[in-house]
Write a protein that holds these residues in place. Structure first.
Motif, PDB file in Angstrom:
ATOM      1  N   SER A  69       0.827  -1.211   0.000  1.00  0.00           N
ATOM      2  CA  SER A  69       0.000   0.000   0.000  1.00  0.00           C
ATOM      3  C   SER A  69       0.858   1.256   0.000  1.00  0.00           C
ATOM      4  CB  SER A  69      -0.922   0.004   1.220  1.00  0.00           C
ATOM      5  OG  SER A  69      -1.816  -1.079   1.153  1.00  0.00           O
ATOM      6  N   LEU A  70       1.934   1.241   0.778  1.00  0.00           N
ATOM      7  CA  LEU A  70       2.819   2.404   0.791  1.00  0.00           C
ATOM      8  C   LEU A  70       3.468   2.616  -0.575  1.00  0.00           C
ATOM      9  CD1 LEU A  70       4.603   2.197   4.253  1.00  0.00           C
ATOM     10  CD2 LEU A  70       2.889   3.855   3.509  1.00  0.00           C
ATOM     11  N   GLU A  71       3.774   1.531  -1.248  1.00  0.00           N
ATOM     12  CA  GLU A  71       4.378   1.655  -2.574  1.00  0.00           C
ATOM     13  C   GLU A  71       3.401   2.236  -3.595  1.00  0.00           C
ATOM     14  OE1 GLU A  71       5.851  -2.269  -3.395  1.00  0.00           O
ATOM     15  OE2 GLU A  71       7.614  -1.976  -2.135  1.00  0.00           O
ATOM     16  N   GLN A  72       2.109   2.181  -3.313  1.00  0.00           N
ATOM     17  CA  GLN A  72       1.101   2.714  -4.226  1.00  0.00           C
ATOM     18  C   GLN A  72       0.832   4.199  -4.014  1.00  0.00           C
ATOM     19  OE1 GLN A  72      -2.369   0.320  -3.625  1.00  0.00           O
ATOM     20  NE2 GLN A  72      -1.435  -1.520  -4.498  1.00  0.00           N
ATOM     21  N   THR A  73       1.402   4.772  -2.983  1.00  0.00           N
ATOM     22  CA  THR A  73       1.144   6.188  -2.710  1.00  0.00           C
ATOM     23  C   THR A  73       1.817   7.067  -3.754  1.00  0.00           C
ATOM     24  OG1 THR A  73       3.055   6.402  -1.248  1.00  0.00           O
ATOM     25  CG2 THR A  73       0.954   5.809  -0.234  1.00  0.00           C
ATOM     26  N   THR A  74       1.310   8.279  -3.914  1.00  0.00           N
ATOM     27  CA  THR A  74       1.851   9.194  -4.909  1.00  0.00           C
ATOM     28  C   THR A  74       2.900  10.129  -4.325  1.00  0.00           C
ATOM     29  OG1 THR A  74       0.011  10.715  -4.488  1.00  0.00           O
ATOM     30  CG2 THR A  74      -0.236   9.150  -6.302  1.00  0.00           C
ATOM     31  N   LYS A  75       2.897  10.328  -3.013  1.00  0.00           N
ATOM     32  CA  LYS A  75       3.878  11.211  -2.386  1.00  0.00           C
ATOM     33  C   LYS A  75       5.221  10.498  -2.245  1.00  0.00           C
ATOM     34  CE  LYS A  75       2.756  13.964   0.992  1.00  0.00           C
ATOM     35  NZ  LYS A  75       2.287  14.461   2.298  1.00  0.00           N
ATOM     36  N   GLN A  76       6.268  11.288  -2.244  1.00  0.00           N
ATOM     37  CA  GLN A  76       7.602  10.746  -2.012  1.00  0.00           C
ATOM     38  C   GLN A  76       7.687  10.227  -0.579  1.00  0.00           C
ATOM     39  OE1 GLN A  76      10.238  10.384  -4.088  1.00  0.00           O
ATOM     40  NE2 GLN A  76       8.839  10.999  -5.720  1.00  0.00           N
ATOM     41  N   PRO A  77       8.345   9.101  -0.351  1.00  0.00           N
ATOM     42  CA  PRO A  77       8.429   8.532   0.997  1.00  0.00           C
ATOM     43  C   PRO A  77       9.002   9.501   2.040  1.00  0.00           C
ATOM     44  CG  PRO A  77       9.159   6.921  -0.602  1.00  0.00           C
ATOM     45  CD  PRO A  77       8.943   8.208  -1.350  1.00  0.00           C
ATOM     46  N   ARG A  78       9.966  10.319   1.639  1.00  0.00           N
ATOM     47  CA  ARG A  78      10.553  11.270   2.594  1.00  0.00           C
ATOM     48  C   ARG A  78       9.542  12.304   3.063  1.00  0.00           C
ATOM     49  NH1 ARG A  78      16.223  11.312   2.919  1.00  0.00           N
ATOM     50  NH2 ARG A  78      16.322  13.394   3.816  1.00  0.00           N
ATOM     51  N   ASN A  80       6.175  11.792   3.221  1.00  0.00           N
ATOM     52  CA  ASN A  80       4.921  11.140   3.570  1.00  0.00           C
ATOM     53  C   ASN A  80       5.020  10.628   5.013  1.00  0.00           C
ATOM     54  OD1 ASN A  80       2.647   9.562   3.771  1.00  0.00           O
ATOM     55  ND2 ASN A  80       2.892   8.594   1.781  1.00  0.00           N
ATOM     56  N   HIS A  81       4.307  11.278   5.922  1.00  0.00           N
ATOM     57  CA  HIS A  81       4.409  10.900   7.338  1.00  0.00           C
ATOM     58  C   HIS A  81       3.847   9.498   7.610  1.00  0.00           C
ATOM     59  CE1 HIS A  81       0.210  12.265   7.447  1.00  0.00           C
ATOM     60  NE2 HIS A  81       0.087  11.549   8.537  1.00  0.00           N
ATOM     61  N   HIS A  82       3.064   8.971   6.693  1.00  0.00           N
ATOM     62  CA  HIS A  82       2.523   7.627   6.875  1.00  0.00           C
ATOM     63  C   HIS A  82       3.630   6.574   6.823  1.00  0.00           C
ATOM     64  CE1 HIS A  82      -1.661   8.901   6.795  1.00  0.00           C
ATOM     65  NE2 HIS A  82      -1.327   9.704   5.803  1.00  0.00           N
ATOM     66  N   TYR A  83       4.659   6.840   6.021  1.00  0.00           N
ATOM     67  CA  TYR A  83       5.796   5.916   5.974  1.00  0.00           C
ATOM     68  C   TYR A  83       6.423   5.783   7.360  1.00  0.00           C
ATOM     69  CZ  TYR A  83       6.564   4.758   1.046  1.00  0.00           C
ATOM     70  OH  TYR A  83       6.469   4.229  -0.209  1.00  0.00           O
ATOM     71  N   LYS A  84       6.657   6.910   8.004  1.00  0.00           N
ATOM     72  CA  LYS A  84       7.298   6.878   9.327  1.00  0.00           C
ATOM     73  C   LYS A  84       6.379   6.236  10.361  1.00  0.00           C
ATOM     74  CE  LYS A  84      10.674   7.659  12.069  1.00  0.00           C
ATOM     75  NZ  LYS A  84      11.904   6.878  11.943  1.00  0.00           N
TER      76      LYS A  84
END
Length: 135
Positions: A69-78, A80-84
């Motif tokens: 699901s995180l890989e499907q996001t459009t925002k850059q991981p850096r 995107n607070h959801h990654y953290k």
């Protein structure tokens, strides 16, 4: 009753998969994985290792869904607070799985260790995505 619990766990993952927002889906999937560990621990304490193993498998599937699901996001991981958030929850889950691995019988540790290894791989992948600069 046990069949109901298995169906509820399967339904839980299906409801997570139906979440349209991939960021929210990732967080829900990690929360579901956390609940699956609780279920595995309860089943193991109740003497049913087969159900505990199925809960561990469900936990691994939930963690993989969070990563996908995180890989499907459009925002850059850096950015995107959801990654953290997912990374922190996954790190905590790995610690809990490690404690569970030490609780189970020696013959059963390999199954728990396999799940812990997979969770660590997913955690490292998420952390690497956050820490890597955009190219």
């Amino acid at each position: 009753f046990c069949l109901f619990l298995a169906l509820a766990a399967a339904g839980q993952l299906e409801s997570v998969k139906s979440e349209p927002d991939p960021n929210r889906r990732a967080e829900l999937a990690v929360d579901a994985a956390d609940r699956d560990l609780d279920t595995a621990r309860k089943n193991w304490q109740g003497g049913d290792w087969t159900k505990a193993q199925s809960a561990l498998d469900e936990m691994k599937q939930s963690a993989e869904l969070a990563n996908a699901s995180l890989e499907q996001t459009t925002k850059q991981p850096r950015n995107n607070h959801h990654y953290k958030t997912v990374e922190l929850k996954l790190r905590n889950l790995i610690r809990r799985v490690d404690a569970f691995r030490l609780e189970v019988d020696y013959e059963q540790r390999d199954a728990v260790n396999d799940v812990e290894t997979r969770l660590s791989e997913l955690h490292d992948r998420i952390l690497d995505a956050v820490m890597t600069k955009r190219k």
